[in-house]
Every structure is written in structure tokens, then in C-alpha cells.
Design a protein around this motif. Structure first.
Motif, PDB file in Angstrom:
ATOM      1  N   GLU A  72       0.831  -1.208   0.000  1.00  0.00           N
ATOM      2  CA  GLU A  72       0.000   0.000   0.000  1.00  0.00           C
ATOM      3  C   GLU A  72       0.863   1.254   0.000  1.00  0.00           C
ATOM      4  OE1 GLU A  72      -2.365  -0.463   3.530  1.00  0.00           O
ATOM      5  OE2 GLU A  72      -3.797  -1.817   2.561  1.00  0.00           O
ATOM      6  N   LEU A  73       1.874   1.260   0.858  1.00  0.00           N
ATOM      7  CA  LEU A  73       2.757   2.422   0.935  1.00  0.00           C
ATOM      8  C   LEU A  73       3.505   2.643  -0.382  1.00  0.00           C
ATOM      9  CD1 LEU A  73       4.194   1.962   4.539  1.00  0.00           C
ATOM     10  CD2 LEU A  73       2.659   3.785   3.761  1.00  0.00           C
ATOM     11  N   LEU A  84       3.206   5.914  -2.724  1.00  0.00           N
ATOM     12  CA  LEU A  84       4.403   6.689  -3.065  1.00  0.00           C
ATOM     13  C   LEU A  84       4.597   6.756  -4.573  1.00  0.00           C
ATOM     14  CD1 LEU A  84       6.907   5.497  -0.323  1.00  0.00           C
ATOM     15  CD2 LEU A  84       5.926   7.791  -0.572  1.00  0.00           C
ATOM     16  N   GLU A  85       4.374   5.643  -5.255  1.00  0.00           N
ATOM     17  CA  GLU A  85       4.516   5.631  -6.706  1.00  0.00           C
ATOM     18  C   GLU A  85       3.475   6.533  -7.358  1.00  0.00           C
ATOM     19  OE1 GLU A  85       4.365   1.538  -7.892  1.00  0.00           O
ATOM     20  OE2 GLU A  85       6.309   1.100  -6.993  1.00  0.00           O
ATOM     21  N   GLY A 142       4.502   9.781  -9.364  1.00  0.00           N
ATOM     22  CA  GLY A 142       4.117   9.812 -10.768  1.00  0.00           C
ATOM     23  C   GLY A 142       3.404  11.092 -11.132  1.00  0.00           C
ATOM     24  N   ASP A 143       2.738  11.722 -10.176  1.00  0.00           N
ATOM     25  CA  ASP A 143       2.003  12.958 -10.429  1.00  0.00           C
ATOM     26  C   ASP A 143       2.917  14.171 -10.470  1.00  0.00           C
ATOM     27  OD1 ASP A 143      -0.304  11.483 -10.393  1.00  0.00           O
ATOM     28  OD2 ASP A 143      -0.872  12.032  -8.336  1.00  0.00           O
ATOM     29  N   ASP A 178      -1.263  16.441  -0.802  1.00  0.00           N
ATOM     30  CA  ASP A 178      -2.094  15.248  -0.939  1.00  0.00           C
ATOM     31  C   ASP A 178      -1.208  14.016  -0.794  1.00  0.00           C
ATOM     32  OD1 ASP A 178      -0.676  15.719  -3.223  1.00  0.00           O
ATOM     33  OD2 ASP A 178      -2.283  15.133  -4.592  1.00  0.00           O
ATOM     34  N   GLY A 179      -1.808  12.886  -0.557  1.00  0.00           N
ATOM     35  CA  GLY A 179      -1.050  11.649  -0.423  1.00  0.00           C
ATOM     36  C   GLY A 179      -0.394  11.539   0.933  1.00  0.00           C
TER      37      GLY A 179
END
Length: 163
Positions: A49-50, A54-55, A59-60, A75-76
Motif C-alpha cells: 500500500e505504501l 508513493l509511486e 508519478g504525479d 495530498d497523499g
């Protein structure tokens, strides 16, 4: 461990006792192994999940555009979230390590009982000597600590000595 006639137990009954104790310990090892595997599965799921979070986040936003500090709103995952997740994973890993150490100890005691049973069967003809060897083995191995719901011969012998 004696029959209804009141006769003293035979060596074979001490051999059977050792096999029973080894079997009980092996069953406990299976249970602890299942518990440790469940914890490891939880760790794996949380790590996945982590990584996914993180990916998705990386990626954003290209890394070079990320602020040098993670103290602002975003966010995140935040630093505090990561620290809490890391601490939770460390605690679970410590539990797994403790269970694995217990598993090893239970396996060693189980093997000791099996070895003692074989020794009694081949080397001992006298029931009194068999009893002495079982009690000494249990005392040396601290076997009573492994059987919370069952009295060992060592404990029974100690109680008999106190009376």
C-alpha cells in the motif's frame, strides 16, 4: 501415568509421555507459525500500500518540483503518516522476530523430548531411572514454562518433594 492396579509406570509410559509432550509442542509451533505468517502478510500488504501510494504520488509530480520540506499541506502521504506507518511496521516486525525466537525454542524442546524418548526406549530398563531422566531433562530445559495448561513430571516431582 499408572494403570488402575496401582502399579508403577513402565519405561514405555515415560517414552509415550515424551512423545506426547513433543507432539504438543509441535502443535504449538504450528499455531505460532500461522500467527507469524499472518503478521508477515499484514506487513507485506501495508508495504505494498505504501509503495503504491508513493509511486502514485511521485508519478504525479516530478521529483525536482517537490518542495524541499514536507511540512506544508499536500495530498497523499505526509512525513507524519510515513513515520507512523514505519513505526507500525517496525512493531509488527518485532512481534514476528519474537514469535520466531519462541518457535525456535519450542522446536528445540520438542526435539529434545523426541531424543529423550528414543534414549529411554533403547537405553533404560528401569522405570525409576526413566522418571529421573525425564525430570532432569525438564528441569534443565525449563520445560514447565512451555506448558501453561499442563503439569509436567518435573512440576509433579517438585510438588511431591514439598509434601
Amino acid at each position: 501415568m499408572s494403570d488402575d492396579t496401582g502399579a508403577a509406570p513402565a519405561v514405555s509410559e515415560y517414552v509415550e509421555y515424551c512423545h506426547t509432550q513433543a507432539g504438543l509442542l509441535s502443535g504449538r509451533v504450528e499455531t505460532m507459525t500461522d500467527e507469524a505468517n499472518e503478521l508477515l502478510d499484514e506487513i507485506d500488504v501495508r508495504l505494498a500500500e505504501l509503495r503504491s501510494e508513493l509511486e502514485a504520488r511521485s508519478g504525479d509530480t516530478p521529483r525536482t518540483e517537490r518542495p524541499p520540506s514536507a511540512t506544508g499541506p499536500g495530498d497523499g502521504l505526509e512525513v507524519d503518516d510515513l513515520e507512523a506507518a514505519g513505526k507500525d511496521l517496525e512493531e509488527k516486525q518485532a512481534l514476528v522476530d519474537a514469535k520466531q525466537a519462541r518457535i525456535q525454542a519450542f522446536q528445540e524442546l520438542s526435539a529434545g523430548y523426541a531424543e529423550l524418548a528414543a534414549d529411554l526406549q533403547t537405553d533404560v530398563d528401569d522405570a525409576e531411572e526413566a522418571l529421573t531422566r525425564v525430570v532432569e531433562f525438564e528441569a534443565d530445559a525449563d520445560a514447565p514454562a512451555y506448558f501453561e495448561d499442563r503439569q509436567t513430571l518435573c512440576e509433579a516431582a517438585l510438588e511431591a518433594d514439598e509434601e
